[in-house]
Every structure is written in structure tokens, then in C-alpha cells.
Design an enzyme around this catalytic site. Structure first.
Site, PDB file in Angstrom:
ATOM      1  N   SER A   1       0.835  -1.195   0.000  1.00 45.01           N
ATOM      2  CA  SER A   1       0.000   0.000   0.000  1.00 45.01           C
ATOM      3  C   SER A   1       0.878   1.256   0.000  1.00 45.01           C
ATOM      4  CB  SER A   1      -0.965  -0.046   1.191  1.00 45.01           C
ATOM      5  OG  SER A   1      -1.980   0.905   1.062  1.00 45.01           O
TER       6      SER A   1
ATOM      7  N   ASP B   1     -10.043  -4.150  -4.419  1.00 43.93           N
ATOM      8  CA  ASP B   1      -9.302  -3.048  -3.814  1.00 43.93           C
ATOM      9  C   ASP B   1      -9.394  -1.814  -4.710  1.00 43.93           C
ATOM     10  OD1 ASP B   1      -7.408  -1.364  -2.671  1.00 43.93           O
ATOM     11  OD2 ASP B   1      -5.733  -2.766  -2.867  1.00 43.93           O
TER      12      ASP B   1
ATOM     13  N   HIS C   1      -8.237  -5.091  -0.150  1.00 37.60           N
ATOM     14  CA  HIS C   1      -7.011  -4.403   0.253  1.00 37.60           C
ATOM     15  C   HIS C   1      -6.557  -4.930   1.610  1.00 37.60           C
ATOM     16  CE1 HIS C   1      -4.203  -0.999   0.275  1.00 37.60           C
ATOM     17  NE2 HIS C   1      -4.445  -0.925   1.572  1.00 37.60           N
TER      18      HIS C   1
END
Length: 338
Positions: free
Chosen positions: A172, A269, A299
Site C-alpha cells: 500500500s 481493492d 485491500h
């Protein structure tokens, strides 16, 4: 609908529902609440370890610091497989950058993944505790990540490792920083001499303009929503003029001559297409890329492999790619478990 949260595996859906019920989203937190959230860690014992993958007694953990350009000492959390002899220095290094939207997260929370990488790759893993927003807005996190990597590259003797063989990895926001570091370290070296052999980017954020179609398509996805993303961006990049700066949006950087990449995305996601677009951009300039989109997962799935059916596959792919690139033309039976 193909991308409905209801397409998740049942145990994944149950976990994400519980997780979201127990915590407040970032957009509802004031600064004090954000700071409290940064201290959250999960015990490495059942039932928590059934979800996170647990830690490992086969990996030793130590601590260090690296100097930042402004004089700050960046904390480092170091992982070394115990099976490696103290005199064994031909071990590569993985620089790891944790997720959390450049606002939340901590290095201890990523112990399970970092320990797994250290043991299975046969590497020293250096997890970088970069400074967080909103107290430290962009590009400070990027500067810390770059400075820590530069220090590691020149201090193999301290780490008892071969720092001519580095990889960068993160998820991320950490994937964003890993991509930024790969570009910056390349720029600091003569063509073809960067010590970074590989970049492993797990659902990375690559475009701060938030132009990826999946952000609107999956605006209300589990674990990460468009509203969450806007809040993280407001904290980290309060100046819209910085959205296209390669230090915060690696998609807009010079991508030529970067190391090979593994990019792992989650099909449910909002950041899915950030990873896909970055893979396409790398390939367009001749950078070898392996892109894997994991179906029916949201995610953050790398942090809870025990409740996603593809958790073992994701980790095996990640370890395999790192080993392949870090040990190319440098095979050590001791390091590879022989």
C-alpha cells in the site's frame, strides 16, 4: 456484480466485517486518535497468529538507526534468520516499508510478514520506521525511505550482509515508498550499477491524483474506501500541486532502467488499477514485470493471510520472486536452506 464485497470468501468477509466494526476509519480520527491507532499491535499467539501468519522463533530481531538528511535518526527493525552464522555475510537485504496510508501503521505490526521473508528468502530484512503524516507531510516519508536505503547500501559490515544485493518491498503506502526508493537509488548510481535487484510492490498506491478507474468502481470496498483514501491523501499531501511529484506518485517518474518488479494487487481493492497501471508503464519502457491480481480478496490481504484462501499462494510468489532476483548467479546452499 463482479466486484461486490459479497464475492469475498466467507471467512474473509467475516474477518473484514469484524475488523471494520472494531476500528474507526481515519477520516473520523483527530490527531490524538491517529496517534493512538499507530500503537496498535496484535499478539503473536493464537488466535491472532492464525490470522496474521504468526511470528517465528527462527528469526532474531534487533534494532538500529539510519541518519536522515535533516539529522533525524530513522529507527530500523532488523530481522536475521538464526540459522545464519554470525560470520556469514553473503546474505542479501530486503528493505521493507509498512503500509498505513503514510499516516498509520507501525513496524511491529509487520513482524509476521518480515519474519516470514527473512526466514524463507534467506535475507536480512530491514523494516524502516519512517515518519508519518500529518505531523510530517510529504515528501518526508519518501526522504526517510530513501535515506535509510542509502545508508543500508553503504553499511554491509554493520548488517553482516551483502548490500550490493538489495530488494525493496512494501504494501500500500509502503509499496508506494518502495517504488519511489527504486527510482531514487537508480538516479544516485551510474547506469546499471544500482544495488537494488528487485522491487516487490504489494497493492501499491502509485498515482496521488487518484485517476485509476477502480477507485470509483470500488469506492465502498471493504478495508479501504475512496473516503479513506481521500483522508490519507489530505494528511500526507495537503498541497495538491505535489500530487504529480514522483516522490509521492511514482507513476509520474522516470521508469527506465528500474529493477524487475513483482506487483501484487487485490481484485476488490480501490488501488487495484494503480498497480496495473504501474505495471503497464514499467513494461512500456522495458522493465520486466510480474503482475498478479488476486481474486476475491480486499485491500490489506497480505496482513491477514490466514483468512484468505490465496494467502499461501501470495507469500510463495513473493518469496519466490525475491529469491530469484537476489540469488541470481549467486547461489549459496546455506542461505537457501541446503
Amino acid at each position: 456484480m463482479r466486484h461486490s464485497p459479497f464475492t469475498m470468501y466467507p471467512r474473509t468477509a467475516a474477518f473484514t466485517a469484524l475488523y471494520e466494526r472494531l476500528g474507526a476509519p481515519v477520516e473520523r480520527l483527530d490527531l490524538a486518535g491517529i496517534r493512538r491507532s499507530r500503537g496498535v499491535v496484535y499478539p503473536q499467539v493464537p488466535p491472532f497468529s492464525w490470522i496474521t501468519g504468526g511470528g517465528g522463533r527462527s528469526v532474531g530481531v534487533s534494532f538500529g538507526t539510519a541518519p536522515a538528511r535533516d539529522g533525524y535518526e530513522i529507527p530500523l527493525r532488523l530481522y536475521r534468520p538464526r540459522r545464519l552464522r554470525d560470520t556469514q555475510t553473503d546474505v542479501p537485504v530486503v528493505l521493507f516499508f509498512h503500509g498505513g496510508g503514510w499516516v498509520q501503521g507501525n513496524v511491529v505490526m509487520y513482524d509476521p510478514l518480515c519474519m516470514h521473508l527473512a526466514e524463507q528468502v534467506g535475507a536480512v530484512v530491514v523494516s524502516v520506521d519512517y515518519r508519518l503524516a500529518p505531523e510530517h507531510p510529504a515528501p518526508l516519508a519518501a526522504h526517510d525511505a530513501i535515506d535509510a536505503t542509502g545508508w543500508v547500501a553503504h553499511h554491509g559490515a554493520v548488517l553482516r550482509a551483502d548490500t550490493s544485493r538489495l530488494a525493496v518491498c512494501g504494501d500500500s503506502a509502503g509499496g508506494n515508498l518502495a517504488a519511489v526508493v527504486a527510482q531514487a537509488i537508480r538516479d544516485d548510481h551510474e547506469a546499471g550499477t544500482s544495488p537494488i535487484r528487485h522491487q516487490a510492490l504489494i497493492y501499491p498506491a502509485t498515482d496521488m491524483t487518484m485517476s485509476s478507474p477502480s477507485i470509483d468502481e470500488l469506492a465502498d470496498a471493504p478495508m479501504l474506501t475512496k473516503t479513506n483514501m481521500l483522508a490519507f491523501r489530505d494528511h500526507y499531501c495537503p498541497d495538491p500541486a505535489s500530487y504529480v511529484d514522483p516522490l509521492v506518485s511514482p507513476l509520474f517518474g522516470d521508469l527506465a532502467d528500474l529493477p524487475p518488479a513483482l506487483i501484487q494487487t487485490a481484485d476488490l481493492d480501490p488501488l487495484r488499477d494503480d498497480g496495473t497501471r504501474y505495471a503497464d508503464a514499467l513494461r512500456a519502457v522495458g522493465v520486466p514485470v510480474r503482475l498478479t491480481n488476486y481474486l476475491r480478496v480486499p485491500h490489506g490481504f497480505a496482513s491477514f493471510p490466514g483468512v484468505v484462501a490465496t494467502g499461501a499462494q501470495h507469500r510463495a510468489e513473493l518469496v519466490g520472486e525475491l529469491r530469484t532476483h537476489l540469488y541470481a548467479a549467486h547461489v549459496s546452499p546455506d542461505l537457501l536452506g541446503g
